[in-house]
Design a protein around this motif. Structure first.
Motif, short mmCIF file in Angstrom:
data_model
loop_
_atom_site.label_atom_id
_atom_site.label_comp_id
_atom_site.label_asym_id
_atom_site.label_seq_id
_atom_site.Cartn_x
_atom_site.Cartn_y
_atom_site.Cartn_z
N PHE A 35 8.36 -9.31 -2.15
CA PHE A 35 8.58 -9.00 -3.57
C PHE A 35 9.63 -9.96 -4.14
O PHE A 35 10.42 -10.57 -3.41
CB PHE A 35 9.01 -7.55 -3.76
CG PHE A 35 10.32 -7.20 -3.10
CD1 PHE A 35 11.53 -7.30 -3.81
CD2 PHE A 35 10.36 -6.79 -1.78
CE1 PHE A 35 12.73 -7.00 -3.21
CE2 PHE A 35 11.57 -6.47 -1.17
CZ PHE A 35 12.77 -6.58 -1.88
N THR A 36 9.60 -10.07 -5.47
CA THR A 36 10.59 -10.86 -6.20
C THR A 36 11.24 -10.00 -7.26
O THR A 36 10.62 -9.10 -7.83
CB THR A 36 9.93 -12.09 -6.87
OG1 THR A 36 8.89 -11.63 -7.75
CG2 THR A 36 9.34 -13.03 -5.82
N LEU A 37 12.51 -10.29 -7.54
CA LEU A 37 13.28 -9.55 -8.54
C LEU A 37 13.64 -10.47 -9.70
O LEU A 37 13.65 -11.71 -9.56
CB LEU A 37 14.56 -8.98 -7.91
CG LEU A 37 14.37 -8.01 -6.73
CD1 LEU A 37 15.72 -7.67 -6.12
CD2 LEU A 37 13.65 -6.75 -7.16
N SER A 38 13.94 -9.86 -10.81
CA SER A 38 14.40 -10.60 -11.99
C SER A 38 15.85 -10.25 -12.28
O SER A 38 16.34 -9.22 -11.79
CB SER A 38 13.52 -10.28 -13.21
OG SER A 38 13.72 -8.93 -13.60
N PRO A 39 16.54 -11.08 -13.03
CA PRO A 39 17.94 -10.77 -13.34
C PRO A 39 18.13 -9.43 -14.03
O PRO A 39 19.20 -8.83 -13.93
CB PRO A 39 18.34 -11.93 -14.25
CG PRO A 39 17.42 -13.05 -13.89
CD PRO A 39 16.13 -12.39 -13.56
N GLU A 40 17.09 -8.95 -14.70
CA GLU A 40 17.22 -7.68 -15.41
C GLU A 40 17.19 -6.48 -14.45
O GLU A 40 17.56 -5.38 -14.82
CB GLU A 40 16.10 -7.53 -16.45
CG GLU A 40 16.27 -8.41 -17.67
CD GLU A 40 15.89 -9.86 -17.38
OE1 GLU A 40 15.31 -10.12 -16.30
OE2 GLU A 40 16.19 -10.72 -18.23
N ASP A 41 16.69 -6.69 -13.24
CA ASP A 41 16.59 -5.58 -12.27
C ASP A 41 17.97 -5.38 -11.62
O ASP A 41 18.31 -6.02 -10.63
CB ASP A 41 15.53 -5.88 -11.20
CG ASP A 41 14.15 -6.04 -11.79
OD1 ASP A 41 13.85 -5.36 -12.78
OD2 ASP A 41 13.37 -6.87 -11.27
N GLN A 42 18.72 -4.47 -12.18
CA GLN A 42 20.10 -4.27 -11.77
C GLN A 42 20.32 -2.94 -11.04
O GLN A 42 21.41 -2.70 -10.54
CB GLN A 42 21.03 -4.31 -13.00
CG GLN A 42 21.02 -5.64 -13.73
CD GLN A 42 21.57 -6.76 -12.88
OE1 GLN A 42 22.48 -6.55 -12.07
NE2 GLN A 42 21.03 -7.97 -13.07
N GLY A 43 19.31 -2.06 -10.98
CA GLY A 43 19.49 -0.77 -10.34
C GLY A 43 19.53 -0.87 -8.82
O GLY A 43 19.35 -1.94 -8.23
N PRO A 44 19.76 0.25 -8.13
CA PRO A 44 19.76 0.26 -6.65
C PRO A 44 18.36 -0.04 -6.10
O PRO A 44 17.35 0.36 -6.68
CB PRO A 44 20.22 1.67 -6.30
CG PRO A 44 19.86 2.49 -7.48
CD PRO A 44 20.00 1.60 -8.69
N LEU A 45 18.32 -0.73 -4.99
CA LEU A 45 17.04 -1.10 -4.38
C LEU A 45 16.54 0.04 -3.50
O LEU A 45 17.24 0.47 -2.58
CB LEU A 45 17.18 -2.39 -3.56
CG LEU A 45 15.93 -2.86 -2.82
CD1 LEU A 45 14.83 -3.21 -3.81
CD2 LEU A 45 16.26 -4.05 -1.91
N ASP A 46 15.33 0.48 -3.76
CA ASP A 46 14.67 1.51 -2.95
C ASP A 46 13.32 0.96 -2.48
O ASP A 46 12.53 0.46 -3.30
CB ASP A 46 14.45 2.79 -3.74
CG ASP A 46 15.75 3.51 -4.06
OD1 ASP A 46 16.71 3.33 -3.29
OD2 ASP A 46 15.81 4.22 -5.07
N ILE A 47 13.07 1.07 -1.17
CA ILE A 47 11.79 0.65 -0.59
C ILE A 47 11.20 1.84 0.17
O ILE A 47 11.87 2.47 0.98
CB ILE A 47 11.98 -0.54 0.37
CG1 ILE A 47 12.59 -1.73 -0.39
CG2 ILE A 47 10.64 -0.93 0.99
CD1 ILE A 47 12.95 -2.90 0.52
N GLU A 48 9.93 2.07 -0.10
CA GLU A 48 9.27 3.25 0.49
C GLU A 48 7.87 2.85 0.96
O GLU A 48 7.11 2.23 0.22
CB GLU A 48 9.20 4.36 -0.55
CG GLU A 48 8.63 5.68 -0.03
CD GLU A 48 8.57 6.73 -1.14
OE1 GLU A 48 9.08 7.83 -0.93
OE2 GLU A 48 8.01 6.41 -2.22
N TRP A 49 7.57 3.23 2.20
CA TRP A 49 6.23 3.04 2.74
C TRP A 49 5.58 4.40 2.93
O TRP A 49 6.18 5.31 3.53
CB TRP A 49 6.26 2.31 4.08
CG TRP A 49 6.34 0.81 3.98
CD1 TRP A 49 7.48 0.06 3.92
CD2 TRP A 49 5.24 -0.11 3.93
NE1 TRP A 49 7.17 -1.28 3.86
CE2 TRP A 49 5.80 -1.41 3.86
CE3 TRP A 49 3.87 0.02 3.94
CZ2 TRP A 49 5.02 -2.57 3.80
CZ3 TRP A 49 3.08 -1.12 3.89
CH2 TRP A 49 3.64 -2.39 3.81
#
Length: 319
Positions: free
Chosen positions: A43-57
């Motif tokens: 995945f890629t992020l943008s500068p606007e994505d400032q929240g906590p990172l959550d990954i779920e499978w």
């Protein structure tokens, strides 16, 4: 008009760059039982994505009766991999730095129960993205057994069979003859890709060593067979020998039965004779009772003698 179109395009690009995106395409993966499956999720992020990172499978099992299960989770800089008991200890993130943009996982020691749809969800406010991967677990062919069904004699009809103990369908079969000079009979050309080769009116040219290879999409296995086509055996002699053996066994059994009956008759006769003898002879009186009766009779005779009688008796005795 051109300025308006350019403005719309720029707005679309800005909206695209502002959202989180998963670059891994949806795909189908096939693996063999016992192997490790790599499920990618980049995945890629943008500068606007400032929240906590959550990954779920999540896993949607092949059995539609089961609900989606969370199998591994990354949240608050911690990994939680004990949600799903069936995959506990067998699912891991491949990257040590999930913030770098790699949320891929490995599923080790695959089982048939692992078949299903796996979904990767990445959240980093305001961006959200998800992708699905279809995992299929297949079983390699194994435990291949080659054998001859029938009698390997000249002129007979029999079959060569190749049977795997396990293996996911579809299965492909291939027969090969490894003999030096003898070639495969032309009539077998259509049977060399079949699990069974039918042999009609066999001759010595069919003798040789054969290998059967069984293959599917995840693996293969093979077995070896040695075929020896020999002249017919002396069946008449075999049958005669069997008949003679049966007759001897019957004679032996009859002799044993005769001896047993004879012994029983002799034992019965001895018992009857012994019983008759004991009934004819009267029982003997004991010596004690005879002595007592004799002493009693003498005592009564002496007791009946008076002194005068005794005197006469004595005199008589001395005279």
């Amino acid at each position: 008009m051109a300025l308006l179109l350019r403005f719309v395009l720029l707005c679309g690009v800005a909206d695209f760059t502002r959202s989180l995106s998963i670059t891994t395409p949806e795909q189908m993966i096939e693996k063999a039982k016992g192997e490790t499956a790599y499920l990618p999720c980049k995945f890629t992020l943008s500068p606007e994505d400032q929240g906590p990172l959550d990954i779920e499978w999540l896993l949607s099992p092949a059995d539609n009766q089961k609900v989606d299960q969370v199998i591994i989770l990354y949240s608050g800089d911690k990994i939680y991999d004990d949600y799903y008991q069936d995959l506990k200890g067998r699912v891991h993130f491949t990257s040590n730095d999930l913030k770098s943009g790699d949320a891929s996982i490995n599923v080790t020691n695959l089982r048939l129960s692992d078949i299903g749809t796996y979904q990767c969800k990445v959240k980093k406010a305001p961006g959200v993205g998800n992708k699905k991967i279809q995992l299929t677990v297949l079983v390699k062919p194994s435990g291949i057994r080659c054998y001859v069904d029938g009698s390997e004699e000249i002129g007979n009809d029999f079959k060569l069979k190749c049977e795997p103990k396990e293996g996911s369908l579809p299965l492909q079969y291939e027969w090969q003859k490894l003999s030096n000079s003898q070639k495969t009979p032309p009539s077998w050309s259509t049977d060399m890709t079949s699990p069974v080769i039918s042999i009609k009116n066999a001759s010595t040219e069919y003798s040789g060593t054969y290998i059967c290879t069984v293959t599917n999409r995840v693996g293969s296995d093979q077995c070896q067979l040695r075929l020896n086509v020999v002249p017919p055996s002396n069946r008449a002699g075999t049958i005669a020998g069997a008949v003679v053996g049966i007759l001897l066994a019957l004679v032996l059994i009859g002799f044993i039965v005769f001896c047993c009956r004879k012994k029983r008759r002799e034992e019965k006769y001895e018992k009857e004779v012994h019983h008759d003898i004991r009934e004819d002879v009267p029982p003997l009186k004991s010596r004690t009772s005879t002595a007592r009766s004799y002493i009693g009779s003498n005592h009564s005779s002496l007791g009946s003698m008076s002194p005068s009688n005794m005197e006469g008796y004595s005199k008589t005795q001395y005279n």
